[in-house]
Every structure is written in structure tokens, then in C-alpha cells.
Design a protein around this motif. Structure first.
Motif, PDB file in Angstrom:
ATOM      1  N   ILE A  13     -42.217 -10.118 -69.532  1.00 46.21           N
ATOM      2  CA  ILE A  13     -41.202  -9.173 -68.561  1.00 46.21           C
ATOM      3  C   ILE A  13     -40.561  -8.136 -69.252  1.00 46.21           C
ATOM      4  CG2 ILE A  13     -39.173 -10.284 -67.166  1.00 46.21           C
ATOM      5  CD1 ILE A  13     -40.097 -12.566 -66.993  1.00 46.21           C
ATOM      6  N   PHE A  38     -45.433  -7.719 -66.806  1.00 44.94           N
ATOM      7  CA  PHE A  38     -44.343  -6.913 -65.613  1.00 44.94           C
ATOM      8  C   PHE A  38     -42.614  -6.332 -65.739  1.00 44.94           C
ATOM      9  CE2 PHE A  38     -46.957 -10.378 -64.574  1.00 44.94           C
ATOM     10  CZ  PHE A  38     -48.116 -10.225 -63.599  1.00 44.94           C
ATOM     11  N   LYS A  40     -40.066  -3.883 -63.257  1.00 42.48           N
ATOM     12  CA  LYS A  40     -39.383  -3.276 -62.247  1.00 42.48           C
ATOM     13  C   LYS A  40     -39.591  -2.002 -62.164  1.00 42.48           C
ATOM     14  CE  LYS A  40     -35.038  -3.566 -61.296  1.00 42.48           C
ATOM     15  NZ  LYS A  40     -33.575  -3.949 -61.135  1.00 42.48           N
ATOM     16  N   HIS A 206     -43.000  -4.162 -60.313  1.00 48.87           N
ATOM     17  CA  HIS A 206     -43.420  -5.737 -60.301  1.00 48.87           C
ATOM     18  C   HIS A 206     -42.069  -6.182 -60.670  1.00 48.87           C
ATOM     19  CE1 HIS A 206     -47.447  -5.155 -59.182  1.00 48.87           C
ATOM     20  NE2 HIS A 206     -47.809  -6.025 -58.628  1.00 48.87           N
ATOM     21  N   SER A 207     -41.095  -7.003 -59.411  1.00 44.43           N
ATOM     22  CA  SER A 207     -40.269  -7.155 -59.767  1.00 44.43           C
ATOM     23  C   SER A 207     -40.208  -8.586 -59.334  1.00 44.43           C
ATOM     24  CB  SER A 207     -39.022  -7.468 -58.488  1.00 44.43           C
ATOM     25  OG  SER A 207     -37.649  -7.802 -59.421  1.00 44.43           O
ATOM     26  N   VAL A 208     -39.425  -9.647 -60.852  1.00 41.76           N
ATOM     27  CA  VAL A 208     -39.788 -11.388 -60.900  1.00 41.76           C
ATOM     28  C   VAL A 208     -38.638 -11.729 -60.810  1.00 41.76           C
ATOM     29  CG1 VAL A 208     -39.830 -13.143 -62.929  1.00 41.76           C
ATOM     30  CG2 VAL A 208     -40.774 -10.780 -63.500  1.00 41.76           C
ATOM     31  N   LEU A 221     -44.241 -18.208 -61.798  1.00 39.04           N
ATOM     32  CA  LEU A 221     -43.324 -16.613 -62.056  1.00 39.04           C
ATOM     33  C   LEU A 221     -43.576 -16.263 -59.892  1.00 39.04           C
ATOM     34  CD1 LEU A 221     -43.653 -16.688 -65.516  1.00 39.04           C
ATOM     35  CD2 LEU A 221     -42.943 -14.546 -64.713  1.00 39.04           C
ATOM     36  N   ILE A 223     -43.415 -12.956 -58.064  1.00 31.76           N
ATOM     37  CA  ILE A 223     -43.263 -11.791 -58.786  1.00 31.76           C
ATOM     38  C   ILE A 223     -43.392 -10.927 -57.256  1.00 31.76           C
ATOM     39  CG2 ILE A 223     -43.959  -9.870 -60.281  1.00 31.76           C
ATOM     40  CD1 ILE A 223     -45.535 -12.294 -62.290  1.00 31.76           C
TER      41      ILE A 223
END
Length: 513
Positions: A13, A38, A40, A206-208, A221, A223
């Protein structure tokens, strides 16, 4: 919303220098493992790793005065300086391995030779610097260091700093030519380009949003794809949270007991950047001063030559700022939402203890440009306001935790790894020396989280990082050999080797007659 769940071996991440380093190490150690990243933002290395958000010193304790502490008896403790220097040597060796294997190219796009200097004013500080020089210069890791309190010699080293200077108190400096300037943004982008070419899946924007453990001990997760708005589920055996200031919230969401009783305090940085190329051209070094009495270690003033996109720049700072955001691109609610029932007492204790830090931050926030220029003039006496602009640097989150030595709510000024007992998840928190010691920190993650593989992996780790597990300070010949070979591969000056031939004992003291 998509309920489809994909499974993978490793999820990283955050697309900063830490994830890039861990991903690259794991690709060499376990080439068959599936790795997904991933991030953001829309590209890698945009937060703390970015070249404009990071001092890029290649922290190796050659010039940072806060790594050598004066003890009550007047002697110096140089153990932290040795530790940080040895850790940076691991990074140099790993980068040289990658260049040698053609996994990354053009090392001068991310690392350049640059003298590292410490500079002080006033008799007490000059005595401290001389004592520091005497303690370090006999150590093989600091061979080639020079000391001078002669203004004529200093004006050769840093002409811009001596120009128009009124010498009403003693001044002194140390210089070592084997320092570096590192563009961690460029290095991060190189490493991710390499990983993408070796089947690592990079997912930007892509935001976890959530992390939870599944019944089989893996991690699920949640996402969000920021372009499409679709929420996906990804499952992994191992998760590394390397999202800079954003790591704390995700660590808390994981629910692991090791992540409890930890808080974070955000501090933003400001730098003055010189907009006059003629002035920038007159300075060629990273020069670190001494923090003002009562100021935190993060506030050590430094005048830095930087190479960004192969162009020479000159920066001075840092000046502290405050924002409740944990990332430059974060939310103003980051600080308040990080306070949980399990860490509220830790946070309150830190608030009570750190009144001096709060006062310092308020003072820094209230500085006008002219007051900042006055601080710069301690380094460049004739600095003109129109030649300098203000740049907002990266957001750092200092770790707050309960410690045996500091008690409840102790503010930490370093880089911390928090990992689950079973090694299935790890998070990186904290700040400097951070990026410079990324290889050491990620080897620590690998050691903690994959102990069952270490015996099998050790020969490969030693091939990539020849001094792995060996004290360089106790093996000076190995240090000199590795320093010379990595300098050659990375296109750096071999100043340590050269100076040990030219100068008795590898050091020079240059004083006023």
C-alpha cells in the motif's frame, strides 16, 4: 460495487520509496510471488518520497549534528552516527547491485556526489564540533573528514557563506567529500518501472478504505477505484502499509494489538528555494547547522545544493508548519480521526509533555518572509529576499507511543516498523532518516515477517548487499572496498579512497595559524 475478490501473495500500500524497495527486494528473493501495489495518487513517489518533499541528503551522519550527542561528562556518543552510516551503506550496495544487473539505469539521475558539511558559530559550538570531528575522524566510516576554523579555508569551501560575513565570533566547519545528494522521487519511479516490467501489478488512483483479517489468517482489503468509483476486494497473504502519514489510519483499521497505543503528530515543512541561478551556482555542498536551543531535532537548519532533473538548485530550511493532515493530499480530519479509545491517553500525555514543541510550531507559523530571511542570513549574510521563494515540503507524522525510557506519550523522531506477531502485516511509521535507510528498514520487515524463508534467502541477500549481517566499522578494509566499488558503479567520487592515500590517517585539521 464489485463483490469479486482477487487473491495475491503480497499487497504493497503506497507507491513511495519504501514499497518500491520492499517490492524490489522480494522480486529478487521470491521471483514467483505475485505482488500488487495500490496507490491513491496517479503516479509513484508523489508524497514523502518526492524530490521536493524530501531533503535528499542520503543521510549517513556525515553532517547531521543531532546524531552525535554530548554526554554529561563532556564526551560524545557517536553510536547513532555509526548506526545510520552503516544503514546508508546497505542502500548504496543494493542500488549498485541493481545498476550492475541492469535492473535500473543511469544512476546519476538519482544520486550525485556532494560534500557534506557541518557548520557552527560561537566558541561553545566550535568546541563541540572539534570534539565531534576528533571522535568521528578516527572511525573508518568517516575517513576523509576535514575540520577548519580558518575563515580563509572556509571561504574556499563555501564562498557564498563567507561573503560579506562580519566575523565577531568564532566559526568552524567540517567537510567530507564522500557525501551524496539523492533524488528519492526519481529512484522511486525507476524502481516501479523495473517492477512493472517484472509483472508487478501497479494500481494508481486506488484508495484502500479498509483492512480486515479473514478466518484463514489472510487479509481482505476493501479498495476503491477512484476513477470508476467501483469498490473491489483484494485478498493477500502479506500486506505492507507504506503509505507515509496515511499508514497510521490503515494500521488502526487492521486491528492488530501491536498497532494500539500509538498516535501520530503531523508536522509540515517549508523550504526557501533560490530562484537566482547565479547564486545557486556559488554553493556546492549540503551544510547542516545546529538546531536552536529548545528546538526539536527535525528543525536542524541546512543549506542544500540539490540536483533535481539534473538541474542544480539551492534550498534552505526547514521551517516548521502545522496542518492536521497526515499527507499533503490528506484530509483536515486526519489528526482528529486518528485519536481512538486505545491511544487517547497516550496522545493527551504527549500534548502535556510537548508544550515546548507546540510553542515552537506556533512561533514558526507566525514567521514572516523577512524573519525567515534573517534565519537564512546566518548562512548567507547577503541573501536578498527577491532571490528566494517559499516551497511547501512534505508532511511528516511523528510517532507518539508509550516507551520504557520516555514513559507515556513519548514523541519519537525516527522511522518505526510495526508488525503483527504472525508477520502477516507490517506498517511503516515515522520520519527521518527514512528514505536513506530504506534498504535496512525493508530488510528488517523481511526478517520479521518471513523468518521461515530467511535461511533460504540469506545467500541472495548477501549477493545483493555484501555487508549484510557484518559490522563495517569492525571491518574497515571491507568498508573501503565496498565504498570504492559502489562509488564506481554509481558514478560517485571515490573521495574516501583518494583521501586515505593523500592524507595521514584519512583526516585533516585545518586551523588558523
Amino acid at each position: 460495487m464489485s463483490n469479486e475478490q482477487t487473491k495475491t501473495d503480497v499487497i504493497l500500500i503506497g507507491a513511495g520509496i519504501m514499497s518500491a524497495t520492499l517490492g524490489t527486494l522480494l522480486k529478487e528473493l521470491a521471483p514467483d510471488w505475485e505482488i500488487k501495489v495500490f496507490e491513491k495518487l496517479e503516479k509513484p513517489g508523489e508524497e514523502s518520497s518526492n524530490e521536493w518533499n524530501n531533503a535528499g541528503t542520503g543521510h549517513s551522519a556525515l553532517c547531521e549534528l543531532n546524531y552525535t550527542v554530548e554526554k554529561p561528562d563532556g564526551s560524545l556518543d557517536i553510536s547513532k552516527a555509526i548506526k545510520v552510516n552503516e544503514q546508508f551503506q546497505l542502500s548504496r550496495q543494493f542500488w549498485a547491485y541493481l545498476v550492475n544487473r541492469n535492473l535500473i539505469h543511469n544512476p546519476n539521475d538519482f544520486i550525485m556526489s556532494l560534500p557534506h558539511m557541518s557548520y557552527v558559530q560561537g566558541e561553545k559550538n566550535v568546541n563541540f564540533l572539534k570534539k565531534r570531528f576528533e571522535a568521528l575522524s578516527t572511525n573508518p566510516l568517516f575517513e576523509g573528514m576535514e575540520f577548519s576554523d580558518d575563515p580563509e579555508i572556509l571561504s574556499e569551501w563555501v564562498p557564498l557563506m563567507l561573503q560579506d560575513r562580519t566575523l565577531n565570533e568564532p566559526i568552524a566547519a567540517t567537510k567530507i567529500d564522500s557525501g551524496t545528494d539523492v533524488n528519492f522521487g526519481a529512484l522511486t519511479r525507476m524502481l516501479f518501472k523495473h517492477l512493472q516490467a517484472h509483472n508487478v501489478e501497479l494500481n494508481y488512483k486506488h484508495s484502500v478504505n479498509n483492512i480486515k483479517r479473514t478466518s484463514d489468517g489472510h487479509w481482505d482489503l476493501k479498495i476503491k477505484n477512484l476513477d470508476s468509483g467501483i469498490v473491489e476486494h483484494h485478498k493477500a497473504k502479506f500486506v505492507f502499509i507504506g503509505g507515509g502519514g496515511g499508514s497510521l489510519h490503515l494500521l488502526q483499521k487492521s486491528g492488530i494489538p501491536e498497532g494500539k497505543h500509538i498516535g501520530g503528530f503531523p508536522v509540515s515543512g517549508l523550504f526557501m528555494v533560490c530562484n537566482n541561478p547565479e547564486i545557486a551556482e556559488q554553493h556546492h555542498a549540503k551544510v547542516y547547522g545546529k538546531a536552536a536551543v529548545g528546538a526539536p531535532p527535525m528543525s536542524v537548519p541546512h543549506l542544500d545544493t540539490r540536483y533535481i532533473d539534473n538541474k542544480k538548485s539551492l534550498l534552505f530550511g526547514p521551517f516548521a508548519g502545522f496542518s492536521p493532515k497526515f499527507l499533503k493530499t490528506g484530509s483536515i480530519f486526519d489528526l482528529i480521526t486518528s485519536v481512538k479509545p486505545h491511544n487517547v491517553l497516550t496522545m493527551l500525555a504527549a500534548g502535556a509533555k510537548e508544550m515546548s514543541l507546540t510553542k515552537y510550531l506556533i512561533q514558526q507559523l507566525m514567521l514572516s518572509k523577512e524573519q525567515r530571511m534573517e534565519e537564512l542570513r546566518a548562512f548567507i549574510p547577503n541573501a536578498k529576499s527577491e532571490d528566494w521563494d517559499l516551497v511547501i515540503a512534505g508532511q511528516r507524522v511523528q510517532v507518539i507511543k508509550d516507551t520504557v525510557t520516555g514513559g507515556k506519550g513519548t514523541l519519537q523522531f525516527g522511522t518505526e516498523v510495526v508488525s503483527a506477531e504472525d508477520g502477516s502485516i507490517a506498517a511503516l511509521l515515522g520520519a527521518s532518516p527514512g528514505a536513506s535507510t530504506a534498504v535496512h528498514v525493508m530488510l528488517d520487515v523481511i526478517n520479521r515477517c518471513f523468518p521461515q524463508h530467511m535461511k533460504e534467502w540469506e545467500p541472495k541477500i548477501q549477493e545483493m548487499i555484501p555487508s549484510y549481517g557484518i559490522s563495517l566499522v569492525e571491518n574497515p578494509e571491507l568498508f573501503r572496498e565496498l565504498h570504492a566499488s559502489t562509488a564506481q558503479v554509481l558514478g560517485l567520487s571515490e573521495s574516501i579512497v583518494n583521501q586515505t592515500h593523500n592524507v595521514s590517517g584519512g583526516t585533516r585539521v585545518l586551523e588558523k595559524a
